[in-house]
Design a protein around this motif. Structure first.
Motif, PDB file in Angstrom:
ATOM      1  N   ASP A 105      40.623  51.097  44.522  1.00 54.60           N
ATOM      2  CA  ASP A 105      39.338  50.974  43.780  1.00 54.60           C
ATOM      3  C   ASP A 105      39.167  49.484  43.137  1.00 54.60           C
ATOM      4  O   ASP A 105      40.245  49.373  41.862  1.00 54.60           O
ATOM      5  N   ALA A 106      38.939  48.609  43.707  1.00 51.44           N
ATOM      6  CA  ALA A 106      38.433  46.884  43.576  1.00 51.44           C
ATOM      7  C   ALA A 106      37.993  46.997  41.837  1.00 51.44           C
ATOM      8  O   ALA A 106      37.591  46.178  41.416  1.00 51.44           O
ATOM      9  N   ASN A 107      36.837  47.611  41.651  1.00 52.73           N
ATOM     10  CA  ASN A 107      35.993  47.797  40.771  1.00 52.73           C
ATOM     11  C   ASN A 107      37.246  47.764  39.471  1.00 52.73           C
ATOM     12  O   ASN A 107      37.582  48.838  39.266  1.00 52.73           O
ATOM     13  N   ARG A 108      35.815  46.838  38.604  1.00 50.00           N
ATOM     14  CA  ARG A 108      37.013  46.796  37.283  1.00 50.00           C
ATOM     15  C   ARG A 108      36.935  48.412  36.386  1.00 50.00           C
ATOM     16  O   ARG A 108      37.463  48.712  35.295  1.00 50.00           O
ATOM     17  N   SER A 109      36.154  49.090  36.444  1.00 47.57           N
ATOM     18  CA  SER A 109      35.972  50.301  36.399  1.00 47.57           C
ATOM     19  C   SER A 109      37.433  51.383  36.109  1.00 47.57           C
ATOM     20  O   SER A 109      37.360  52.674  35.621  1.00 47.57           O
ATOM     21  N   LEU A 161      49.260  51.950  39.825  1.00 48.36           N
ATOM     22  CA  LEU A 161      49.711  51.057  39.986  1.00 48.36           C
ATOM     23  C   LEU A 161      48.362  50.984  40.512  1.00 48.36           C
ATOM     24  O   LEU A 161      47.440  51.234  41.232  1.00 48.36           O
ATOM     25  N   ARG A 162      47.803  49.548  39.257  1.00 52.55           N
ATOM     26  CA  ARG A 162      46.605  49.254  39.637  1.00 52.55           C
ATOM     27  C   ARG A 162      47.016  47.654  39.169  1.00 52.55           C
ATOM     28  O   ARG A 162      46.405  46.388  39.077  1.00 52.55           O
ATOM     29  N   ALA A 217      43.021  40.992  44.918  1.00 56.29           N
ATOM     30  CA  ALA A 217      43.050  40.063  45.773  1.00 56.29           C
ATOM     31  C   ALA A 217      44.276  40.097  46.992  1.00 56.29           C
ATOM     32  O   ALA A 217      44.690  39.532  47.924  1.00 56.29           O
ATOM     33  N   ALA A 218      45.593  41.211  46.568  1.00 53.38           N
ATOM     34  CA  ALA A 218      46.444  41.383  47.431  1.00 53.38           C
ATOM     35  C   ALA A 218      46.341  42.698  47.733  1.00 53.38           C
ATOM     36  O   ALA A 218      46.988  43.172  48.035  1.00 53.38           O
ATOM     37  N   LEU A 219      45.347  43.544  47.589  1.00 51.87           N
ATOM     38  CA  LEU A 219      45.197  44.924  47.634  1.00 51.87           C
ATOM     39  C   LEU A 219      45.405  45.158  49.100  1.00 51.87           C
ATOM     40  O   LEU A 219      46.155  46.150  49.716  1.00 51.87           O
ATOM     41  N   SER A 220      45.486  44.597  50.653  1.00 53.42           N
ATOM     42  CA  SER A 220      45.822  44.457  52.044  1.00 53.42           C
ATOM     43  C   SER A 220      46.706  44.611  51.953  1.00 53.42           C
ATOM     44  O   SER A 220      47.943  45.323  51.787  1.00 53.42           O
ATOM     45  N   SER A 221      48.316  44.265  51.214  1.00 53.34           N
ATOM     46  CA  SER A 221      49.794  43.908  50.925  1.00 53.34           C
ATOM     47  C   SER A 221      50.079  44.639  50.176  1.00 53.34           C
ATOM     48  O   SER A 221      51.001  45.468  50.494  1.00 53.34           O
TER      49      SER A 221
END
Lengths: 415, 415
Positions: free
Chosen positions: A180-184, A144-145, A149-153
């Motif tokens: 990893d929140a980067n677009r990469s 899942l990626r 903005a919802a990473l903590s949840s």
């Protein structure tokens, strides 16, 4: 090794075990997850508050915050969704074809899981659980990626899912969250041939186009819908009004909503000005062709660009056509092959429209809003495929499977 | 407008007409093409001579010239291939599913053509006709980009096809040949989303990898095969010998040939040295693991790289394993999910192998060489899909179709 590659590999190992489990084992695991989400609801809400606070600090629009927000009611709904998936038949293991060859080879084509599915989506934590449920039920591991903005949840949800799975037959590694929140990290997923069997984008058109344009892994494209309703000369006026209003205004933000109404000139002469009033009452802005403007002088003029736009909003193009063929040409030119409708009492035109329109779902005398896995009776929906390979239209659980040929012999060799 | 875009658009317009034709109309057109190829055989051979001369001048290897060469016998064979396609059932229009909803909606899922298919292939003029036959039979228009070394032959063949089609219901524009010999014309095809519904590469692994790596259009990947045969402890020795020899040496150049033989240690102790002699007689070079080398001292040592190589040649890796699980791990690590075989008399191991090996075709006691559309009884083959989406394994005519939902209502709207 990067986080993406490492987690995809772990998912691949888990998929080999998961693919061999029984329906009962998979269902038990889904129920365990549903229970864990309910039990852990307060923890999820706490994590969700962090995301919401961050979103507010960053000036995220209220509509996006609403899609991100979780409360006890929504978490119950999400858990209930898992329980509904448990109730659905498991397509894995179904025999699709049996072939007995003259040389004695016995060939059976069976449904098997796809393997490892990558899901790329926006900041909607409900999609996290939904995707996990659909993938695990069909024996697939999932990477899942979600939107950062919802990473903590998502982290909290996945933590609870991993704990729940550790008491079941499904290896927790079958569910992987890319943190990893980067677009990469998205770019890397799109190129993971051999580790991901398919990537499914779920979200708006820019997300989907990024996936389609950059993936080397097979993709199931979902999304874009410029849908038309054609009111034929013989359309029953009341039905025409109800269907076109429903197609446009019942929920304009979704892909199966109508963007352009095509109206036969004789129907237009008799009913269009009245119909326009109905849309006006529903607060739908009208943009018309020159003939429409003669009948509905208060409408704006529609441009070429308007006909090619998926508004997803309370805006509708209206074009008067002189015959069915003109409607078919317009749909062929501007449609996205999603959902198209004819309202008519004419049998010949019905058959022509149903056969000649090239779209995932073609309707006679019913609203395009029915293009939906639940409305089709699938009990679940992974999305609506707008491509022609693998699956087209609303996708139920079988869309998350592949096939395998099992061949039993007694020493056959090829001459 | 570029040649590629222009021809793809023309194909798209033709596809709309072609998609509505009856099976009889399509069959008549295929027979007309078959006749035109026979009648025009001398013209084709003349054009082919130009290609061959150019090839010789450029120092093209003899094996490639042989694949390029046409004579009366080969042209008859190609025409006969078209007549065989005429005999096959037409999948278009088949009803795959019927759903009646509580609200009265009647939903029918039907097979429809994919639309416009791009085929990218090497300098083999027989593929030109084969692809035209398979695509037209399934109601699809086709955009062909063959190897430039066959351009004169392909031009003449397409010229004859266009003349033949002009007297039939199929618009000649349904068949398009890209004549631009630059690599950029391939690159352009791979990005023609909206104009091409799918691209199918047919050829060697570098051609296929170029397509997979660069296409944004959906692709059906075909090709790579690192196939294994596992001789279990209880394998019947004569059967084990015949199957493994057939899998390796009957035609080593094809994708369903075996590259690595896995042998249970007890079977190896009793039979491997004798089996090695059989391969030696068949001029197969052996590369073995350390245990193999103890039993077959004249074999070379196999490297990690060898296990990961598709030789397509008279070379075979042999690895001794101590149990089924070791064989399964090896296949999972080095296999390309194409065709895998177990030779055993043990029921439990048979079931485990068939279920646990993740491949398009999994065999018990039969040669992997059977993975083939004709051997499966499909009567034709577009290729062998090595991906899991849409089609997996040998692809018959249905692999060239999509589906469409036709929904009949009586005024239903969504609440």
């Amino acid at each position: 090794m990067s986080e993406v590659r490492n987690k995809a590999k772990q998912a691949g190992s888990a998929a080999q075990i998961l693919g061999q489990l029984t329906t009962e084992q998979k269902n038990e695991a889904l129920l365990a997850i549903a229970e864990a989400l309910i039990t852990g609801a307060s923890e999820i809400i706490e994590a969700n508050q962090e995301d919401l606070q961050r979103g507010r600090d960053n000036g995220t629009p209220e509509s996006l915050l609403d899609r991100l927000a979780l409360d006890n009611g929504r978490i119950s709904g999400i858990a209930e969704g898992l329980r509904q998936i448990v109730q659905l038949p498991d397509p894995v293991g179904d025999t699709l074809e049996t072939i007995d060859r003259p040389n004695g080879l016995h060939i059976v084509k069976k449904r098997v899981p796809l393997g490892v599915i990558g899901i790329i989506y926006e900041a909607r934590p409900n999609v996290t659980v939904d995707a996990v449920g659909l993938c695990l039920k069909t024996g697939n591991a999932v990477v899942l990626r979600g939107g950062s903005a919802a990473l903590s949840s998502n982290r909290k949800i996945i933590e609870l899912i991993h704990i729940a799975l550790s008491g079941t037959a499904i290896p927790p590694d079958a569910v992987q969250l890319i943190e990893d929140a980067n677009r990469s990290s998205v770019d890397e997923m799109l190129k993971l041939n051999g580790l991901l069997d398919v990537v499914i984008p779920r979200g708006g058109s820019s997300l989907i186009q990024n996936v389609v344009q950059n993936a080397t892994v097979p993709v199931i494209e979902t999304g874009a819908g410029i849908c038309h309703t054609y009111l034929d000369a013989s359309a029953e006026p009341q039905m025409a009004k109800e269907i076109s209003l429903n197609a446009k205004a019942q929920r304009p933000s979704v892909c199966n909503a109508m963007e352009t109404l095509l109206v036969h000139e004789s129907f237009a002469a008799a009913h269009l000005s009245e119909l326009a009033e109905v849309f006006k009452e529903a607060k739908v802005e009208l943009r018309g062709c020159p003939l429409t403007l003669q009948l509905v002088p208060w409408a704006k003029e529609a441009t070429e660009q308007d006909y090619a736009t998926e508004y997803n909003d309370y805006i509708l193009n209206i074009k008067v056509v002189s015959h069915l063929d003109e409607a078919l040409v317009h749909i062929s030119k501007y449609g996205t092959k999603h959902s198209e409708c004819i309202v008519t009492e004419n049998e010949e035109n019905t058959v022509r429209f149903l056969n000649e329109v090239d779209a995932a779902a073609v309707y006679h005398n019913a609203s395009t809003r029915f293009t939906d896995g639940f409305e089709f009776g699938f009990g679940a929906e992974i999305g609506i495929s707008t491509q022609k390979l693998h699956a087209r239209g609303p996708m139920g659980l079988p869309a998350l499977t592949s096939t395998k040929y099992l061949i039993q012999g007694s020493g056959q060799i090829r001459k």
